[in-house]
Design a protein around this motif. Structure first.
Motif, PDB file in Angstrom:
ATOM      1  N   UNK A  33       0.754  -1.272   0.022  1.00 35.17           N
ATOM      2  CA  UNK A  33       0.038  -0.011  -0.054  1.00 35.17           C
ATOM      3  C   UNK A  33       0.837   1.189   0.189  1.00 35.17           C
ATOM      4  N   UNK A  34       1.947   1.211   0.872  1.00 41.00           N
ATOM      5  CA  UNK A  34       2.821   2.268   0.817  1.00 41.00           C
ATOM      6  C   UNK A  34       3.411   2.720  -0.556  1.00 41.00           C
ATOM      7  N   UNK A  35       3.878   1.651  -1.250  1.00 38.31           N
ATOM      8  CA  UNK A  35       4.326   1.839  -2.460  1.00 38.31           C
ATOM      9  C   UNK A  35       3.511   2.338  -3.535  1.00 38.31           C
ATOM     10  N   UNK A  36       2.452   1.871  -3.545  1.00 36.53           N
ATOM     11  CA  UNK A  36       1.305   2.441  -4.487  1.00 36.53           C
ATOM     12  C   UNK A  36       0.818   3.534  -4.366  1.00 36.53           C
ATOM     13  N   UNK A  37       0.353   3.818  -3.048  1.00 39.70           N
ATOM     14  CA  UNK A  37       0.122   5.155  -2.873  1.00 39.70           C
ATOM     15  C   UNK A  37       1.258   6.205  -2.823  1.00 39.70           C
ATOM     16  N   UNK A  38       2.285   5.747  -2.725  1.00 38.37           N
ATOM     17  CA  UNK A  38       3.515   6.714  -2.639  1.00 38.37           C
ATOM     18  C   UNK A  38       3.739   6.898  -4.020  1.00 38.37           C
ATOM     19  N   UNK A  39       3.614   6.132  -4.980  1.00 32.02           N
ATOM     20  CA  UNK A  39       3.767   6.540  -6.537  1.00 32.02           C
ATOM     21  C   UNK A  39       2.739   7.209  -6.951  1.00 32.02           C
ATOM     22  N   UNK A  40       1.351   6.976  -6.491  1.00 33.41           N
ATOM     23  CA  UNK A  40       0.300   7.789  -6.987  1.00 33.41           C
ATOM     24  C   UNK A  40       0.702   9.544  -6.155  1.00 33.41           C
ATOM     25  N   UNK A  41       1.266   9.411  -5.085  1.00 35.38           N
ATOM     26  CA  UNK A  41       1.599  10.729  -4.329  1.00 35.38           C
ATOM     27  C   UNK A  41       2.651  11.626  -5.513  1.00 35.38           C
ATOM     28  N   UNK A  42       3.638  10.987  -5.863  1.00 35.25           N
ATOM     29  CA  UNK A  42       4.721  11.279  -6.689  1.00 35.25           C
ATOM     30  C   UNK A  42       4.208  11.959  -8.078  1.00 35.25           C
ATOM     31  N   UNK A  43       3.323  10.880  -8.633  1.00 33.66           N
ATOM     32  CA  UNK A  43       2.603  11.287  -9.934  1.00 33.66           C
ATOM     33  C   UNK A  43       1.797  12.474  -9.617  1.00 33.66           C
ATOM     34  N   UNK A  44       1.036  12.692  -8.633  1.00 31.65           N
ATOM     35  CA  UNK A  44       0.019  13.912  -8.375  1.00 31.65           C
ATOM     36  C   UNK A  44       1.061  15.123  -8.113  1.00 31.65           C
ATOM     37  N   UNK A  45       2.305  14.960  -7.503  1.00 31.82           N
ATOM     38  CA  UNK A  45       2.994  16.171  -7.250  1.00 31.82           C
ATOM     39  C   UNK A  45       3.561  16.764  -8.384  1.00 31.82           C
ATOM     40  N   UNK A  46       4.025  15.607  -9.286  1.00 36.73           N
ATOM     41  CA  UNK A  46       4.853  16.136 -10.665  1.00 36.73           C
ATOM     42  C   UNK A  46       3.530  17.024 -11.317  1.00 36.73           C
ATOM     43  N   UNK A  47       2.242  16.406 -11.426  1.00 38.83           N
ATOM     44  CA  UNK A  47       1.464  17.357 -12.000  1.00 38.83           C
ATOM     45  C   UNK A  47       1.284  18.847 -11.407  1.00 38.83           C
ATOM     46  N   UNK A  48       1.157  18.752  -9.908  1.00 36.27           N
ATOM     47  CA  UNK A  48       1.097  19.950  -9.199  1.00 36.27           C
ATOM     48  C   UNK A  48       2.006  20.748  -9.503  1.00 36.27           C
ATOM     49  N   UNK A  49       3.361  20.499  -9.715  1.00 40.99           N
ATOM     50  CA  UNK A  49       4.513  21.286  -9.930  1.00 40.99           C
ATOM     51  C   UNK A  49       4.696  21.864 -11.425  1.00 40.99           C
ATOM     52  N   UNK A  50       4.302  20.775 -12.486  1.00 39.88           N
ATOM     53  CA  UNK A  50       4.373  21.134 -13.758  1.00 39.88           C
ATOM     54  C   UNK A  50       3.220  22.275 -13.936  1.00 39.88           C
ATOM     55  N   UNK A  51       1.894  22.168 -13.315  1.00 38.93           N
ATOM     56  CA  UNK A  51       0.893  23.315 -13.681  1.00 38.93           C
ATOM     57  C   UNK A  51       1.317  24.325 -12.805  1.00 38.93           C
ATOM     58  N   UNK A  52       2.125  24.285 -11.703  1.00 40.10           N
ATOM     59  CA  UNK A  52       2.424  25.622 -10.984  1.00 40.10           C
ATOM     60  C   UNK A  52       3.304  26.546 -11.947  1.00 40.10           C
ATOM     61  N   UNK A  53       3.967  26.081 -12.826  1.00 39.59           N
ATOM     62  CA  UNK A  53       4.776  27.075 -13.765  1.00 39.59           C
ATOM     63  C   UNK A  53       4.013  27.785 -14.952  1.00 39.59           C
ATOM     64  N   UNK A  54       2.540  27.471 -14.778  1.00 40.19           N
ATOM     65  CA  UNK A  54       1.671  28.046 -15.644  1.00 40.19           C
ATOM     66  C   UNK A  54       0.833  29.097 -15.198  1.00 40.19           C
ATOM     67  N   UNK A  55       0.873  29.117 -13.750  1.00 38.77           N
ATOM     68  CA  UNK A  55       0.156  29.884 -12.991  1.00 38.77           C
ATOM     69  C   UNK A  55       0.614  31.123 -12.486  1.00 38.77           C
ATOM     70  N   UNK A  56       0.302  32.476 -12.893  1.00 38.99           N
ATOM     71  CA  UNK A  56       0.688  33.424 -12.546  1.00 38.99           C
ATOM     72  C   UNK A  56      -0.315  34.521 -12.034  1.00 38.99           C
ATOM     73  N   UNK A  57      -1.317  34.119 -11.386  1.00 38.70           N
ATOM     74  CA  UNK A  57      -2.450  34.977 -11.042  1.00 38.70           C
ATOM     75  C   UNK A  57      -1.808  35.906  -9.697  1.00 38.70           C
ATOM     76  N   UNK A  58      -1.147  35.428  -8.850  1.00 40.00           N
ATOM     77  CA  UNK A  58      -0.707  36.142  -7.542  1.00 40.00           C
ATOM     78  C   UNK A  58       0.278  37.231  -7.901  1.00 40.00           C
ATOM     79  N   UNK A  59       1.163  36.910  -8.609  1.00 39.92           N
ATOM     80  CA  UNK A  59       2.440  38.131  -8.809  1.00 39.92           C
ATOM     81  C   UNK A  59       2.255  38.505 -10.401  1.00 39.92           C
ATOM     82  N   UNK A  60       1.702  37.754 -11.096  1.00 36.21           N
ATOM     83  CA  UNK A  60       1.977  38.239 -12.514  1.00 36.21           C
ATOM     84  C   UNK A  60       3.354  37.988 -13.333  1.00 36.21           C
TER      85      UNK A  60
END
Length: 161
Positions: A33-60
């Motif tokens: 369970x740790x391994x499966x959910x851990x890889x899910x966490x990593x995949x989700x975080x890669x998506x979070x970080x990738x999309x963060x570079x396209x968001x500029x609403x706060x500072x422009x």
């Protein structure tokens, strides 16, 4: 509420990562369970970080939150590289535990920053982010240190003689 499809992907990925990260941290380490959910966490975080570079609403422009996304990526790399090459790194479990734990703590700190951008005027935003981040980091420090005890080698008392 959503400013773009990228914002929606960012939000959904972040929520998924928050749940997966909590499940991994609160359950037995090394289990399937740790391994499966851990890889899910990593995949989700890669998506979070990738999309963060396209968001500029706060500072422009490229700003502090984008730098934190780079820190997040470095933290995940610091936690996953030892797992992937564990046969070549002694003590890999310590590196994995600490980097991944701090990755989750950073995610929760980012949650507070994102929440405050929605509910506070900018004049109160930065002080609230600093206080919430500091509180999250202090709580994270306590939990990480407490839970790390099971990873430390057991020291046997010296024989009398």
């Amino acid at each position: 509420m959503f400013h773009s499809p990228i914002g929606l992907v960012h939000l959904v990925s972040a929520l998924l990562a928050m749940v997966a990260g909590a499940v991994v941290l609160l359950n037995r380490k090394g289990s399937p369970l740790h391994k499966r959910i851990g890889y899910l966490y990593v995949a989700a975080m890669l998506a979070v970080n990738a999309t963060a570079f396209f968001i500029y609403r706060v500072t422009g422009h490229f700003g502090v939150f984008h730098w934190f996304a780079l820190v997040s990526l470095a933290s995940m790399a610091g936690g996953m590289v030892p797992v992937l090459v564990r046969k070549h790194i002694s003590g890999w479990i310590y590196w994995h535990y600490y980097f991944m734990s701090w990755s989750v703590v950073g995610l929760y700190a980012a949650f507070w920053a994102e929440t405050f951008t929605r509910v506070l005027p900018m004049s109160r935003f930065w002080p609230a982010v600093v206080v919430a981040t500091a509180g999250t980091m202090m709580l994270g420090t306590v939990l990480i240190r407490r839970n790390a005890a099971h990873l430390l080698p057991v020291r046997l008392p010296k024989a009398a003689g």
